[in-house]
Design a protein around this motif. Structure first.
Motif, PDB file in Angstrom:
ATOM      1  N   ALA A  72      14.564 -38.452 -29.705  1.00 41.10           N
ATOM      2  CA  ALA A  72      14.532 -39.546 -28.733  1.00 41.10           C
ATOM      3  C   ALA A  72      15.881 -39.779 -28.055  1.00 41.10           C
ATOM      4  O   ALA A  72      15.995 -40.666 -27.211  1.00 41.10           O
ATOM      5  N   GLY A  73      16.894 -39.003 -28.418  1.00 39.61           N
ATOM      6  CA  GLY A  73      18.189 -39.131 -27.768  1.00 39.61           C
ATOM      7  C   GLY A  73      19.212 -39.945 -28.524  1.00 39.61           C
ATOM      8  O   GLY A  73      20.321 -40.182 -28.019  1.00 39.61           O
ATOM      9  N   VAL A  74      18.890 -40.395 -29.736  1.00 37.88           N
ATOM     10  CA  VAL A  74      19.863 -41.137 -30.541  1.00 37.88           C
ATOM     11  C   VAL A  74      20.983 -40.183 -30.954  1.00 37.88           C
ATOM     12  O   VAL A  74      20.720 -39.062 -31.409  1.00 37.88           O
ATOM     13  N   ASN A  75      22.230 -40.622 -30.783  1.00 40.84           N
ATOM     14  CA  ASN A  75      23.340 -39.776 -31.250  1.00 40.84           C
ATOM     15  C   ASN A  75      24.206 -40.459 -32.306  1.00 40.84           C
ATOM     16  O   ASN A  75      25.041 -39.819 -32.936  1.00 40.84           O
ATOM     17  N   LEU A  76      24.015 -41.785 -32.521  1.00 42.21           N
ATOM     18  CA  LEU A  76      24.790 -42.524 -33.511  1.00 42.21           C
ATOM     19  C   LEU A  76      23.941 -42.784 -34.748  1.00 42.21           C
ATOM     20  O   LEU A  76      22.888 -43.437 -34.669  1.00 42.21           O
ATOM     21  N   PHE A  77      24.407 -42.270 -35.875  1.00 44.40           N
ATOM     22  CA  PHE A  77      23.703 -42.418 -37.143  1.00 44.40           C
ATOM     23  C   PHE A  77      24.635 -43.074 -38.152  1.00 44.40           C
ATOM     24  O   PHE A  77      25.743 -42.600 -38.391  1.00 44.40           O
ATOM     25  N   HIS A  78      24.165 -44.152 -38.743  1.00 44.08           N
ATOM     26  CA  HIS A  78      25.003 -44.933 -39.654  1.00 44.08           C
ATOM     27  C   HIS A  78      24.387 -45.004 -41.045  1.00 44.08           C
ATOM     28  O   HIS A  78      23.170 -45.115 -41.198  1.00 44.08           O
ATOM     29  N   THR A  79      25.242 -44.964 -42.056  1.00 45.68           N
ATOM     30  CA  THR A  79      24.818 -45.163 -43.433  1.00 45.68           C
ATOM     31  C   THR A  79      26.009 -45.743 -44.182  1.00 45.68           C
ATOM     32  O   THR A  79      26.966 -46.207 -43.570  1.00 45.68           O
ATOM     33  N   ALA A  80      25.973 -45.757 -45.500  1.00 44.81           N
ATOM     34  CA  ALA A  80      27.089 -46.302 -46.275  1.00 44.81           C
ATOM     35  C   ALA A  80      27.099 -45.659 -47.648  1.00 44.81           C
ATOM     36  O   ALA A  80      26.048 -45.286 -48.190  1.00 44.81           O
ATOM     37  N   ALA A  81      28.288 -45.549 -48.214  1.00 43.95           N
ATOM     38  CA  ALA A  81      28.446 -44.876 -49.501  1.00 43.95           C
ATOM     39  C   ALA A  81      27.663 -45.557 -50.612  1.00 43.95           C
ATOM     40  O   ALA A  81      27.144 -44.895 -51.520  1.00 43.95           O
ATOM     41  N   ALA A  82      27.556 -46.885 -50.559  1.00 50.10           N
ATOM     42  CA  ALA A  82      26.929 -47.624 -51.658  1.00 50.10           C
ATOM     43  C   ALA A  82      25.413 -47.687 -51.555  1.00 50.10           C
ATOM     44  O   ALA A  82      24.752 -48.056 -52.534  1.00 50.10           O
ATOM     45  N   TRP A  83      24.862 -47.343 -50.398  1.00 51.47           N
ATOM     46  CA  TRP A  83      23.415 -47.472 -50.249  1.00 51.47           C
ATOM     47  C   TRP A  83      22.699 -46.450 -51.130  1.00 51.47           C
ATOM     48  O   TRP A  83      22.941 -45.241 -51.026  1.00 51.47           O
ATOM     49  N   ALA A  84      21.828 -46.978 -51.985  1.00 54.43           N
ATOM     50  CA  ALA A  84      21.039 -46.135 -52.902  1.00 54.43           C
ATOM     51  C   ALA A  84      21.936 -45.214 -53.722  1.00 54.43           C
ATOM     52  O   ALA A  84      21.564 -44.078 -54.025  1.00 54.43           O
ATOM     53  N   GLY A  85      23.119 -45.710 -54.078  1.00 51.29           N
ATOM     54  CA  GLY A  85      24.014 -44.919 -54.912  1.00 51.29           C
ATOM     55  C   GLY A  85      24.453 -43.615 -54.282  1.00 51.29           C
ATOM     56  O   GLY A  85      24.750 -42.647 -54.981  1.00 51.29           O
ATOM     57  N   GLY A  86      24.516 -43.569 -52.963  1.00 51.10           N
ATOM     58  CA  GLY A  86      24.921 -42.355 -52.253  1.00 51.10           C
ATOM     59  C   GLY A  86      23.757 -41.506 -51.788  1.00 51.10           C
ATOM     60  O   GLY A  86      23.931 -40.603 -50.956  1.00 51.10           O
ATOM     61  N   ALA A  87      22.570 -41.781 -52.290  1.00 49.09           N
ATOM     62  CA  ALA A  87      21.398 -40.972 -51.928  1.00 49.09           C
ATOM     63  C   ALA A  87      21.022 -41.133 -50.459  1.00 49.09           C
ATOM     64  O   ALA A  87      20.459 -40.214 -49.850  1.00 49.09           O
ATOM     65  N   ALA A  88      21.343 -42.288 -49.860  1.00 44.11           N
ATOM     66  CA  ALA A  88      21.041 -42.480 -48.441  1.00 44.11           C
ATOM     67  C   ALA A  88      21.868 -41.530 -47.586  1.00 44.11           C
ATOM     68  O   ALA A  88      21.381 -41.012 -46.566  1.00 44.11           O
ATOM     69  N   GLU A  89      23.113 -41.288 -47.975  1.00 44.61           N
ATOM     70  CA  GLU A  89      23.946 -40.331 -47.250  1.00 44.61           C
ATOM     71  C   GLU A  89      23.379 -38.920 -47.387  1.00 44.61           C
ATOM     72  O   GLU A  89      23.357 -38.147 -46.419  1.00 44.61           O
ATOM     73  N   GLU A  90      22.941 -38.580 -48.578  1.00 45.14           N
ATOM     74  CA  GLU A  90      22.370 -37.244 -48.795  1.00 45.14           C
ATOM     75  C   GLU A  90      21.117 -37.042 -47.955  1.00 45.14           C
ATOM     76  O   GLU A  90      20.909 -35.965 -47.370  1.00 45.14           O
TER      77      GLU A  90
END
Length: 327
Positions: free
Chosen positions: A37-55
């Motif tokens: 859809a053209g999104v280029n900015l993706f955000h997450t955080a180290a603490a979310w789900a113990g790092g699993a969100a980043e993975e």
């Protein structure tokens, strides 16, 4: 998709950003729908789900050229029980960032957020650490999140001294929560920082999701914790009765309630992007359609009239949990 410059920087971001806290296959499909859809900015955080969100985010972005993505993560929240695994100390920033880089499968992040203000660590220590990481090429830009105007002003001075490109702020900002407008946004404007508006749908309240006052089974609010605590005050019967007529306002503007909430935040030209989450690819597609929509004055007036005294504007307020405030 429309794009905007982030503050006074040269970084261009999509008006709709995708925030990933999910950790299962759905997140991969949501990320790929956002890319399409053209999104280029993706955000997450180290603490979310113990790092699993980043993975999970890394998995969704695996087939996309790194230079085409603006990748954002951040630190502050506890990443373990030990005392040095939280906050904005030099030790924690180095450890947290390197963990994020490993999980995100990248050598650098485009935007690194300080997700809370650390009253226990001097700003000089935090920004000297960030300066070193910037010089190493591991961070390109830095942002704050839920900082007060005074904290941002102080940080801007220290950031300039240590040559840290402080370009963004991530506040809660919605039709109901306009707290940043009076002081935070002007402070950021003076510092050359753009806004990445989060929680524009007020945890789903502005979409009509809680019209009956009940928390849907399986939602983040139903699970408990801070999300439930922040939604609970919004489940006031009189407020919910005022939100339901917004459905007609949205329909007359050719929008869903979610799109109306996102488009409303984007009417503020200091907002570079609205951070949105999704539990399905269809929600991603729906959210993106809010990009580029201009709300007429009569729509904005109707929103103000319907929400009335439930709009919060007190600049002294913050969404920072009590245990992390000045103590």
């Amino acid at each position: 998709m429309e794009y905007r410059r982030l503050g006074d920087s040269g970084l261009t971001v999509s008006e709709i950003a995708y925030g990933n806290w999910l950790t299962h296959d759905t997140s991969v499909r949501c990320v790929r729908a956002a890319l399409d859809a053209g999104v280029n900015l993706f955000h997450t955080a180290a603490a979310w789900a113990g790092g699993a969100a980043e993975e999970a985010l890394a998995e969704g972005l695996a087939e996309t050229p790194r230079e085409d993505v603006v990748l954002s993560t951040g630190a502050f929240w506890p990443e373990g029980a030990r005392p040095n695994r939280r906050g904005l100390s030099r030790k924690h920033l180095f450890a947290s960032l390197h963990g994020s880089l490993r999980r995100l499968r990248t050598d650098y992040v485009d935007l690194y957020h300080l997700l809370g203000f650390d009253y226990q660590t001097p700003l000089e220590e935090t920004f000297l650490a960030l300066s070193d990481l910037v010089r190493q090429g591991k961070i390109h830009y830095v942002g704050t999140a839920e900082w007060t105007a005074d904290q941002i002003q102080r940080a801007a001075v220290v950031a300039a001294e240590y040559r840290v490109p402080l370009v963004a702020n991530q506040p809660h900002y919605s039709m109901l929560w306009r707290v940043p407008e009076a002081q935070v946004v002007p402070a950021c404007q003076r510092a050359g920082m753009g806004q990445l508006a989060s929680v524009a749908m007020a945890q789903g309240v502005l979409t009509g999701k809680y019209a009956d006052g009940l928390v849907p089974e399986g939602s983040r609010a139903e699970v408990g914790g801070f999300a439930r605590g922040s939604i609970a005050p919004l489940l006031h019967p009189e407020l919910l009765a005022r939100i339901e007529p917004l459905r007609g306002v949205a329909e007359n503007a050719g929008l869903t309630m979610a799109q109306l909430a996102i488009a409303w935040a984007l009417q503020n030209h200091e907002v570079a992007a609205v951070l949105t989450g999704a539990s399905s690819p269809d929600q991603v597609v729906e959210n993106v359609k809010a990009s580029g929509r201009v709300l007429e004055l009569d729509v904005l007036t109707q929103v103000d009239h319907l929400l009335g005294s439930f709009v919060q504007t007190d600049p002294r307020l913050t969404f920072t949990p009590p245990q992390y405030r000045n103590a």
